[in-house]
Motif scaffolding. Structure first.
Motif, PDB file in Angstrom:
ATOM      1  N   UNK A 125       0.790  -1.220   0.000  1.00 11.81           N
ATOM      2  CA  UNK A 125       0.000   0.000   0.000  1.00 11.81           C
ATOM      3  C   UNK A 125       0.819   1.263   0.000  1.00 11.81           C
ATOM      4  N   UNK A 126       2.100   1.163   0.324  1.00 10.50           N
ATOM      5  CA  UNK A 126       2.944   2.345   0.304  1.00 10.50           C
ATOM      6  C   UNK A 126       3.363   2.674  -1.132  1.00 10.50           C
ATOM      7  N   UNK A 127       3.793   3.926  -1.318  1.00  9.70           N
ATOM      8  CA  UNK A 127       4.209   4.380  -2.641  1.00  9.70           C
ATOM      9  C   UNK A 127       5.625   4.922  -2.589  1.00  9.70           C
ATOM     10  N   UNK A 128       6.381   4.635  -3.635  1.00 12.28           N
ATOM     11  CA  UNK A 128       7.661   5.309  -3.830  1.00 12.28           C
ATOM     12  C   UNK A 128       7.350   6.634  -4.504  1.00 12.28           C
ATOM     13  N   UNK A 129       7.644   7.712  -3.805  1.00 11.46           N
ATOM     14  CA  UNK A 129       7.365   9.045  -4.324  1.00 11.46           C
ATOM     15  C   UNK A 129       8.587   9.916  -4.080  1.00 11.46           C
ATOM     16  N   UNK A 130       9.092  10.517  -5.126  1.00 12.71           N
ATOM     17  CA  UNK A 130      10.245  11.405  -4.988  1.00 12.71           C
ATOM     18  C   UNK A 130      10.224  12.427  -6.106  1.00 12.71           C
ATOM     19  N   UNK A 131      10.781  13.601  -5.828  1.00 12.14           N
ATOM     20  CA  UNK A 131      10.902  14.657  -6.826  1.00 12.14           C
ATOM     21  C   UNK A 131      12.110  14.341  -7.708  1.00 12.14           C
ATOM     22  N   UNK A 132      11.888  14.323  -9.015  1.00 10.22           N
ATOM     23  CA  UNK A 132      12.949  14.025  -9.984  1.00 10.22           C
ATOM     24  C   UNK A 132      13.264  15.286 -10.783  1.00 10.22           C
ATOM     25  N   UNK A 133      14.540  15.623 -10.850  1.00  6.57           N
ATOM     26  CA  UNK A 133      14.972  16.852 -11.530  1.00  6.57           C
ATOM     27  C   UNK A 133      15.857  16.483 -12.704  1.00  6.57           C
ATOM     28  N   UNK A 134      15.470  16.960 -13.873  1.00  4.79           N
ATOM     29  CA  UNK A 134      16.232  16.747 -15.107  1.00  4.79           C
ATOM     30  C   UNK A 134      16.880  18.070 -15.498  1.00  4.79           C
ATOM     31  N   UNK A 135      18.177  18.156 -15.304  1.00  2.00           N
ATOM     32  CA  UNK A 135      18.905  19.377 -15.628  1.00  2.00           C
ATOM     33  C   UNK A 135      19.461  19.398 -17.035  1.00  2.00           C
ATOM     34  N   UNK A 136      19.098  18.408 -17.859  1.00  2.00           N
ATOM     35  CA  UNK A 136      19.593  18.358 -19.231  1.00  2.00           C
ATOM     36  C   UNK A 136      18.561  18.980 -20.168  1.00  2.00           C
ATOM     37  N   UNK A 137      18.858  18.902 -21.458  1.00  2.00           N
ATOM     38  CA  UNK A 137      17.937  19.418 -22.473  1.00  2.00           C
ATOM     39  C   UNK A 137      17.150  18.316 -23.159  1.00  2.00           C
TER      40      UNK A 137
END
Length: 300
Positions: A125-137
């Protein structure tokens, strides 16, 4: 020797020698393999009666209970398989097996900035949740590999899911002619390195200036220019104001989720005009004064 009876409670023996019957030796229970395809632990109960090999007398029965945990299984739901940079992943993990947990076996970020490391444990029931940052183009794929386990038993087979992280587009504009004369052209150059970008006109305000071709439906890509010939027929300088943003219309969702505007201004000076009022006679005498008045309505 021993006489052994087995209450498997519905489980199947898939390995080892036969576990029940008379005349069994002390090693009869050393290699039993039981299959539990259910979702909770099941007890296998052995009832053992020792038998004397000389007198054929039977001793007292005793029981051995062996708990057999089920083979762990799990499912996942990837709620956001494509996101914009700065958004969150959301992978919900479920297992029907009692006491099962799900483990992040590996994660491959590539050029993405994330926060998880292999070994992270999740309950059903738990979720993997994280902010993902793409610094490329360019878009970058993050790969997650999971497995489930119960206690110290062997884990389940791996399952893999991915999240595609699209970059938030950026652009620059170079206004090389912020001040022009009426009847001359603008020169606004656009540059963006983001794959799939589109530069949009949010608004343009011409006022009394004519000749502009840019409107709210105009779009540009890197290397495009605005080179409109603008005309100001008034007597005062007029500022033409352009507002732009950039998106990636080919992605779902369109990135960025919140656009950022850039503004630039071109000041269009009026064309100078003048009139002459000559109050002087056609001919004057030596030593007399001219009387020529020069007028212009144009400011500046």
């Amino acid at each position: 020797n021993f006489t052994i009876s087995v209450n498997a409670n519905g489980l199947s023996q898939i390995g080892g020698t036969s576990s029940s019957g008379p005349g069994l030796t002390s090693t009869a229970l050393q290699d039993d393999v039981w299959s539990n395809t259910g979702t909770s632990t099941v007890n296998v109960i052995y009832t053992i009666t020792p038998i004397s090999t000389t007198t054929i007398c039977a001793g007292d029965n005793f029981q051995i209970t062996v708990p057999v945990t089920p083979q762990p299984t799990f499912t996942f739901t990837n709620n956001a398989s494509v996101i914009c940079s700065g958004s969150s992943s959301s992978i919900t993990l479920q297992s029907p097996v009692s006491d099962a947990q799900i483990r992040l076996k590996s994660v491959t970020y590539g050029a993405i900035t994330g926060s998880f490391i292999p070994g992270a444990i999740f309950n059903t029931g738990q979720a993997l949740s994280e902010v993902l940052v793409n610094g490329t183009n360019n878009p970058v794929i993050v790969t997650y590999v999971f497995e489930s386990f119960v206690g110290g038993c062997s884990p389940s087979a791996d399952q893999t899911t991915t999240v595609l992280v699209n970059p938030n587009p950026t652009f620059t504009l170079a206004n090389s002619k912020p001040l022009i004369c009426s009847g001359t052209s603008t020169d606004i150059l656009f540059t963006s390195n983001t794959t799939g970008h589109r530069i949009n006109v949010v608004s343009v305000i011409y006022g009394a200036v004519t000749g502009g071709s840019v409107n709210g439906s105009s779009t540009f890509t890197t290397g495009n220019r605005i080179t409109d010939v603008l005309t100001n027929n008034t007597n005062d300088a007029i500022d033409v104001t352009y507002i732009f943003n950039v998106t990636t219309p080919g992605t779902t969702p369109v990135c960025p989720l919140s656009t950022l505007n850039q503004t630039t201004t071109v000041r269009v000076q009026p064309a100078p005009a003048f009139s002459i009022s000559n109050a002087t006679a056609n001919q004057i005498c030596s030593g007399s004064s001219t009387n020529i008045l020069l007028n212009t309505p144009v400011t500046g």
